[in-house]
Write a protein that holds these residues in place. Sequence first.
Motif, PDB file in Angstrom:
ATOM      1  N   ARG A 115      38.370  23.765  48.245  1.00  0.00           N
ATOM      2  CA  ARG A 115      37.868  24.151  46.918  1.00  0.00           C
ATOM      3  C   ARG A 115      36.366  24.390  46.932  1.00  0.00           C
ATOM      4  O   ARG A 115      35.871  25.322  46.301  1.00  0.00           O
ATOM      5  N   LYS A 182      40.493  34.453  41.096  1.00  0.00           N
ATOM      6  CA  LYS A 182      41.887  34.215  40.699  1.00  0.00           C
ATOM      7  C   LYS A 182      42.505  33.008  41.409  1.00  0.00           C
ATOM      8  O   LYS A 182      43.091  32.147  40.746  1.00  0.00           O
ATOM      9  N   PRO A 183      42.391  32.875  42.737  1.00  0.00           N
ATOM     10  CA  PRO A 183      42.966  31.660  43.349  1.00  0.00           C
ATOM     11  C   PRO A 183      42.245  30.377  42.956  1.00  0.00           C
ATOM     12  O   PRO A 183      42.859  29.311  42.876  1.00  0.00           O
ATOM     13  N   SER A 185      41.066  29.754  40.054  1.00  0.00           N
ATOM     14  CA  SER A 185      41.540  29.374  38.717  1.00  0.00           C
ATOM     15  C   SER A 185      42.849  28.602  38.775  1.00  0.00           C
ATOM     16  O   SER A 185      43.194  27.898  37.826  1.00  0.00           O
ATOM     17  N   ARG A 186      43.582  28.695  39.894  1.00  0.00           N
ATOM     18  CA  ARG A 186      44.837  27.932  40.027  1.00  0.00           C
ATOM     19  C   ARG A 186      44.600  26.428  40.074  1.00  0.00           C
ATOM     20  O   ARG A 186      45.496  25.647  39.782  1.00  0.00           O
ATOM     21  N   TYR A 188      43.013  24.847  38.042  1.00  0.00           N
ATOM     22  CA  TYR A 188      42.986  24.384  36.653  1.00  0.00           C
ATOM     23  C   TYR A 188      44.356  24.434  36.000  1.00  0.00           C
ATOM     24  O   TYR A 188      44.481  24.216  34.807  1.00  0.00           O
ATOM     25  N   PRO A 190      48.600  26.341  36.063  1.00  0.00           N
ATOM     26  CA  PRO A 190      49.196  27.684  36.027  1.00  0.00           C
ATOM     27  C   PRO A 190      48.888  28.464  34.754  1.00  0.00           C
ATOM     28  O   PRO A 190      48.706  29.676  34.798  1.00  0.00           O
ATOM     29  N   SER A 193      45.317  29.719  34.995  1.00  0.00           N
ATOM     30  CA  SER A 193      45.265  30.759  36.025  1.00  0.00           C
ATOM     31  C   SER A 193      45.830  32.072  35.493  1.00  0.00           C
ATOM     32  O   SER A 193      45.269  33.147  35.734  1.00  0.00           O
ATOM     33  N   GLU A 194      46.905  31.992  34.751  1.00  0.00           N
ATOM     34  CA  GLU A 194      47.513  33.210  34.180  1.00  0.00           C
ATOM     35  C   GLU A 194      46.570  33.878  33.193  1.00  0.00           C
ATOM     36  O   GLU A 194      46.411  35.107  33.189  1.00  0.00           O
ATOM     37  N   CYS A 197      43.652  35.477  35.206  1.00  0.00           N
ATOM     38  CA  CYS A 197      44.099  36.692  35.903  1.00  0.00           C
ATOM     39  C   CYS A 197      44.277  37.855  34.933  1.00  0.00           C
ATOM     40  O   CYS A 197      44.078  39.006  35.295  1.00  0.00           O
TER      41      CYS A 197
END
Length: 200
Positions: A115, A182-183, A185-186, A188, A190, A193-194, A197
């Motif tokens: 990270r 984008k990766p 944000s994952r 934090y 799903p 992240s959505e 994105c």
Amino acid sequence: MTLELLIAFGALLLFAVPLARVTVYRRRYSRIEDVELFVRPLNLEDFERVTDPAAEWILRSSTSSREFKELKRQKTRLCAEHLSRMAHNAEIIQGWSHAAYAMLSESLVDPADERLALMSQVTEAATEIRIYSLFARMQVGLWLALRADLLPLGLMPRLRGVRNTAGSDILATYQQLTSLTKPVSRFYGPECSERICSVL
């Protein structure tokens, strides 16, 4: 005496307002929610089309000189808008990634954590975008201010040079920034992240 005082006060005000905006009233973006809320929509295909030399050549060959100059000014203004949005989005992502990196580095025991490396790459890409877009915006702004679209066709500046600023492709760097964000944000969840994105 009164006129001189007013002029001095006006000059001071012209200096103090931008300085206060940069130092005291500067917006701080430090949360993942800021990325979701404040990122401006940006159509990368449109920016690519605006800076494409082949599209410019087709436009030049299919229109009159006067029409081409009007369309060229519109494309230059559109390019300036895209660069402004890139710089704004990079500022938001840079602020968030820098704050997240600082928070993670304090809480994590392992300095080689994936990270931390990703956050560092995001910050670096955002910094590059801000630097490149600053130079490109100055260049395009100068063309707009000096009405470069009124020059003869052979002397008119080409927009393809804006995309490759300081030896780097600003579009490829921006795509790298979004693909790194984008990766990250994952981490934090799903749902977050959505949402991230969808706005990038």
